[in-house]
Write an enzyme that holds these catalytic residues in place. Structure first.
Site, short mmCIF file in Angstrom:
data_model
loop_
_atom_site.label_atom_id
_atom_site.label_comp_id
_atom_site.label_asym_id
_atom_site.label_seq_id
_atom_site.Cartn_x
_atom_site.Cartn_y
_atom_site.Cartn_z
N CYS A 1 15.57 35.20 17.05
CA CYS A 1 14.82 34.83 18.25
C CYS A 1 13.77 33.80 17.84
O CYS A 1 13.10 33.98 16.82
CB CYS A 1 14.16 36.07 18.83
SG CYS A 1 13.16 35.74 20.28
N HIS B 1 20.26 38.63 25.93
CA HIS B 1 19.02 38.47 25.15
C HIS B 1 17.94 37.78 25.99
O HIS B 1 16.78 38.23 26.02
CB HIS B 1 19.36 37.66 23.88
CG HIS B 1 18.20 37.33 22.99
ND1 HIS B 1 18.13 37.74 21.68
CD2 HIS B 1 17.07 36.61 23.20
CE1 HIS B 1 17.01 37.29 21.13
NE2 HIS B 1 16.34 36.59 22.04
N GLU B 2 18.31 36.69 26.68
CA GLU B 2 17.32 35.92 27.44
C GLU B 2 16.86 36.67 28.69
O GLU B 2 15.69 36.60 29.06
CB GLU B 2 17.87 34.54 27.82
CG GLU B 2 18.31 33.66 26.65
CD GLU B 2 17.29 33.52 25.53
OE1 GLU B 2 16.07 33.63 25.79
OE2 GLU B 2 17.71 33.31 24.38
N GLY C 1 19.21 29.66 23.08
CA GLY C 1 18.70 30.07 24.38
C GLY C 1 17.19 30.17 24.34
O GLY C 1 16.59 30.30 23.26
N HIS D 1 14.23 39.00 27.78
CA HIS D 1 12.92 38.35 27.64
C HIS D 1 12.17 38.34 28.97
O HIS D 1 10.96 38.58 29.02
CB HIS D 1 13.09 36.89 27.20
CG HIS D 1 13.10 36.69 25.71
ND1 HIS D 1 12.06 37.10 24.89
CD2 HIS D 1 14.00 36.09 24.89
CE1 HIS D 1 12.34 36.77 23.63
NE2 HIS D 1 13.52 36.16 23.60
N GLN E 1 8.75 32.67 26.69
CA GLN E 1 8.57 32.19 25.32
C GLN E 1 7.79 30.89 25.24
O GLN E 1 7.34 30.50 24.17
CB GLN E 1 9.94 31.99 24.65
CG GLN E 1 10.69 33.29 24.44
CD GLN E 1 12.03 33.02 23.78
OE1 GLN E 1 12.99 32.72 24.46
NE2 GLN E 1 12.08 33.09 22.47
#
Ligand SMILES: [Zn+2]
Length: 180
Positions: free
Chosen positions: A100, A142-143, A46, A146, A51
């Protein structure tokens, strides 16, 4: 398509909140395509736009690919989530190891809900509401974090973070060295 630079801890962009996508323009479509290429190239499951240096709510995910990545050929089925939003998280959770792309070589156990209900728009602007479980649910949590400036290390148990303190400070030093 081109491969994008992945921003590494602790670049400030990883701590910023991404803004919603109001209109799906060619620029957004190009960003999503580049993120997919970057994600596969880095062997990630992902990627969030923060990022790669863009503060917009765009995420790419392909956990099936990861599960199959040791067998050949790996089938790719990327999912692009525009403005993803987690609507419900199961009370039942599970601890599992995460990594990550913005924190190379760091791994640690994180508790996440086993099942989520989420909504998003696709690249054509269509709204979807779906459920995910297991690794896919974990990855979307998780994403989405972010996009809100949250990293998986923030969700680790304090004792795991202490174990990683040395590695994290080395990453920070490296980051400082690259930005001068
Ligand atoms: Zn990440």
């Amino acid at each position: 398509m081109s491969r994008l630079k992945i921003y590494i801890y602790d670049d400030p962009i990883l701590r910023q909140v991404a803004r919603p996508v109001e209109k799906i323009t060619d620029k957004i479509r190009r960003l999503a395509a580049d993120m997919i290429e970057t994600m596969y190239d880095a062997r990630g499951v992902g990627l969030a736009a923060n990022q790669v240096g863009e503060l917009v709510r765009v995420v790419t995910v392909d956990t099936a690919w990861s599960e199959k990545r040791n067998s050949k050929p790996a089938a790719r089925n990327p999912l692009v989530l525009i403005n993803p939003e987690i609507l419900e998280e199961s009370a039942e959770d599970e601890s599992a190891s995460e990594g990550c792309l913005s924190l190379p070589e760091i791994e640690g156990d994180v508790w996440r809900s086993l099942k989520i209900r989420f909504r998003y728009q696709d690249l054509d602007g269509n709204a979807h509401e779906e459920e995910a479980t297991g690794l896919k649910a974990r990855c979307i949590q998780h994403e989405t974090d972010h996009l809100n400036g949250i990293l998986f290390i923030d969700r680790m148990a304090p004792e795991s973070r202490i174990e990683l303190a040395g590695q994290l400070s080395r990453l920070r030093e490296k980051f400082k060295a690259t930005v001068g």
